[in-house]
Design a protein around this motif. Structure first.
Motif, PDB file in Angstrom:
ATOM      1  N   LEU B 307       0.835 -16.684  42.088  1.00 55.49           N
ATOM      2  CA  LEU B 307      -0.153 -17.543  41.818  1.00 55.49           C
ATOM      3  C   LEU B 307      -0.581 -18.576  42.861  1.00 55.49           C
ATOM      4  N   ALA B 308       0.684 -19.307  43.228  1.00 53.15           N
ATOM      5  CA  ALA B 308       0.738 -20.213  44.136  1.00 53.15           C
ATOM      6  C   ALA B 308      -0.015 -19.713  45.335  1.00 53.15           C
ATOM      7  N   ARG B 309       0.678 -18.587  45.648  1.00 50.86           N
ATOM      8  CA  ARG B 309       0.229 -17.937  46.955  1.00 50.86           C
ATOM      9  C   ARG B 309      -1.225 -17.651  47.016  1.00 50.86           C
ATOM     10  N   ALA B 310      -1.569 -17.259  45.910  1.00 57.26           N
ATOM     11  CA  ALA B 310      -3.024 -16.780  45.799  1.00 57.26           C
ATOM     12  C   ALA B 310      -3.966 -17.882  45.954  1.00 57.26           C
ATOM     13  N   VAL B 311      -3.776 -19.107  45.163  1.00 56.24           N
ATOM     14  CA  VAL B 311      -4.150 -20.143  45.216  1.00 56.24           C
ATOM     15  C   VAL B 311      -4.412 -20.920  46.815  1.00 56.24           C
ATOM     16  N   LEU B 312      -3.175 -20.787  47.095  1.00 50.99           N
ATOM     17  CA  LEU B 312      -3.099 -21.297  48.877  1.00 50.99           C
ATOM     18  C   LEU B 312      -4.123 -20.586  49.829  1.00 50.99           C
ATOM     19  N   ASN B 366      -5.510  -9.972  48.238  1.00 54.31           N
ATOM     20  CA  ASN B 366      -6.266  -9.077  47.466  1.00 54.31           C
ATOM     21  C   ASN B 366      -6.986  -9.922  46.466  1.00 54.31           C
ATOM     22  N   GLU B 367      -6.320 -10.827  45.978  1.00 56.46           N
ATOM     23  CA  GLU B 367      -6.825 -11.493  44.616  1.00 56.46           C
ATOM     24  C   GLU B 367      -8.201 -12.034  45.056  1.00 56.46           C
ATOM     25  N   ILE B 368      -8.749 -12.334  46.395  1.00 54.83           N
ATOM     26  CA  ILE B 368      -9.975 -13.084  46.508  1.00 54.83           C
ATOM     27  C   ILE B 368     -11.102 -11.926  46.878  1.00 54.83           C
TER      28      ILE B 368
END
Lengths: 77, 465
Positions: B307-312, B366-368
């Motif tokens: 999650l931290a990676r995705a948020v960053l 890929n999350e975004i």
């Protein structure tokens, strides 16, 4: 020698004793390192759904071996 | 030359060890090591009294049985997805409501401070909204999926999967441990690529690395789940919705596994020819998982890390995309202009320009992809408050003409396209080769384009749509 079979021919649930490892070099060393030294008692525990690999109990650990490897290990029942 | 006696003896020993009898000496060394170990074990450890029921054996009889082995494996996969999909629904909604409520307060704050419109747009409509989207869409499925998966891992089930599936990997010319690296790929493909270290043969390790991307990671699951729920689940009764969505996602995963095997086989036959290496896989005894430890490990080591990676990534990306969507070029925004260029090509694949652009801009993570797509679609160029899947359906179907074919092609393209930036970076680091990194990006892209193209023309040609 009579009664000598490749490990892969042993039926599920049967015991056998390792007599010979029919290969040289790295493969031989890796098989010996697994504990398949002559005299070891092994048990074929099960076969995977498609029949290969087989699961062999060697000195308390269950190791899955493909037919390529379990065909190299000769055993006596 | 005359050797002294001790030296002569040493030379004789060296000849004996390294010469023709090398094999014999090695054998006797290994044998004596095992003999010594056996003696020590006999002298010091007392063997456990033979239990009346050997549970490990009983469990394995079922989990690896010729009849039940495969159905149970797929059932477990489906159950994990089903629990994730249904369980994530409610918390996702609560999080979205909460985070968008906070956004309104932020807007109030910006208005009170008389901040310029572009600053509010960039920070709130761009950065904050992307963050809110990524957190509310990703956190709940991850917080459910990772513990469930760690539970299976901890219990010792994963080696049994490799045991069951090995014959397929053998036919493809690769190592059965590839199944384990694929399991890791479900969490994160970068982790899956690192997990390929467990495969000793460099050839087989490379094949596993190049094909890991065909397993959908946690960044892609939410996209697959959302689209499956809207387009496949949407057409059936409410009570069946999550069930149908589950089956769709499971079907896509099975498709991904089939592609993995096919590509592995192709690589093993062409670019990466070679002998099969030695296969020896330990099937460890089952253990009752330590639930507390599982939760701590999966939440802190995995969920929060991913999650931290995705948020960053999402925070700056959100800002940049907002700028793209709001900087006008002539009549249109920069984003719409790019999408317009991509559109003719994307149409062949059953997608549209915006979808393809979202995948390209989603390279960092890929999350975004889905948030970018929504931001690009919504007029005014900011991510709207999509507090329900119904709103998303309205946006996609009614405003942008999506059909079930668009959704299917998008899901397949999500499954088969270039790996995310982190995964590519990891492949580069693990393989130390730009060439293989590029090949790792080209293979899935070519396959994805091919499958989508074929599917699009087949469906349209048959008049199914």
């Amino acid at each position: 020698m009579a009664g000598l079979k490749p490990l892969k021919a042993i039926p599920n649930g049967a015991f056998a004793y390792v007599t010979k490892v029919n290969t040289a070099g790295l493969t031989r060393r890796r098989l010996l390192d697994l504990g398949l030294v002559p005299g070891t008692r092994v048990e074929v525990v099960r076969r995977s759904p498609m029949g290969d690999p087989i699961a062999v109990k060697i000195r308390g650990a269950i190791i899955a071996l493909r037919a390529e490897e379990s065909g190299l290990v000769m055993v006596r029942e | 030359m005359e050797f002294s006696t001790p030296l002569r003896r040493l030379v004789a020993t060296a000849e004996e060890v390294a010469g023709r009898n090398q094999e014999k000496i090695r054998d006797s060394i290994v044998k004596s090591i095992y003999l010594t170990a056996e003696n020590i074990a006999h002298a010091t450890a007392c063997p456990k009294v033979e239990k009346s029921i050997d549970w490990d054996r009983k469990i394995d009889d079922i989990l690896t049985s010729p009849v039940w082995g495969f159905p149970i494996m797929f059932a477990m996969l489906a159950v994990v997805f089903w629990v994730t999909i249904t369980g994530a629904n409610y918390p996702s909604e609560v999080l979205a409501t909460g985070l968008f409520w906070l956004e309104d307060r932020l807007t109030d704050l910006f208005t009170a401070m008389q901040a310029p419109g572009w600053l509010h747009g960039l920070l709130v409509c761009g950065v904050y909204r992307s963050l809110a989207w990524v957190v509310s869409v990703m956190l709940p499925p991850m917080a459910i999926f990772f513990p469930l998966f760690t539970l299976l891992e901890d219990a010792g089930y994963l080696p049994r999967i490799a045991f069951n599936l090995d014959c397929f990997f053998k036919k493809a010319g690769t190592h059965g441990k590839q199944a384990l690296t694929m399991c890791m790929g479900f969490g994160c493909n970068a982790a899956g690529v690192i997990a390929c270290r467990i495969i000793e043969s460099p050839r087989e390790r490379l094949i596993a690395t190049l094909t890991n991307n065909f397993v959908p990671c946690n960044g892609r699951f939410p996209t697959l789940i959302a689209l499956a729920t809207i387009f496949v689940g949407g057409s059936v009764a409410l009570s069946l919705r999550s069930m149908v969505a589950t089956l769709t996602v499971t079907g896509l995963v099975v498709f991904g596994i089939a592609v993995t095997l096919f590509v592995s086989w192709l690589l093993a036959k062409t670019l990466l020819k070679g002998e099969l290496s030695l296969f020896a896989l330990e099937l460890p005894p089952y253990r009752i998982p330590k639930v507390g430890q599982v939760i701590v490990r999966s939440v802190f080591d995995r969920t929060l890390f991913v999650l931290a990676r995705a948020v960053l990534v999402a925070a700056p990306a959100g800002g940049i995309i907002w700028l793209f969507a709001n900087i006008p070029v002539g009549e249109m925004s920069l984003l719409a202009t790019f999408a317009g260029w991509l559109d003719p090509f994307a149409r062949h694949l059953g997608l549209d320009g915006f979808i393809l652009l979202a995948f390209i801009l989603g390279l960092p993570a890929n999350e975004i992809v889905l948030p970018i797509l929504i931001m690009a679609y919504v007029s005014g160029g900011a991510l709207m408050e999509l507090d329900s899947l119904a709103a998303l359906r309205h946006l996609l179907v009614d405003q942008h003409g999506w059909t079930w074919l668009t959704a299917l092609c998008t899901m397949i393209f999500s499954l088969c396209h270039w790996p995310c930036g982190t995964t590519l970076f990891t492949i580069r680091r693990e393989q130390r080769s730009w060439r293989w990194t590029i090949i790792a990006a080209v293979i899935p892209t070519v396959i994805g384009c091919g499958v989508c193209l074929l599917l699009n023309y087949l469906v349209r040609g048959l008049g199914l749509i």
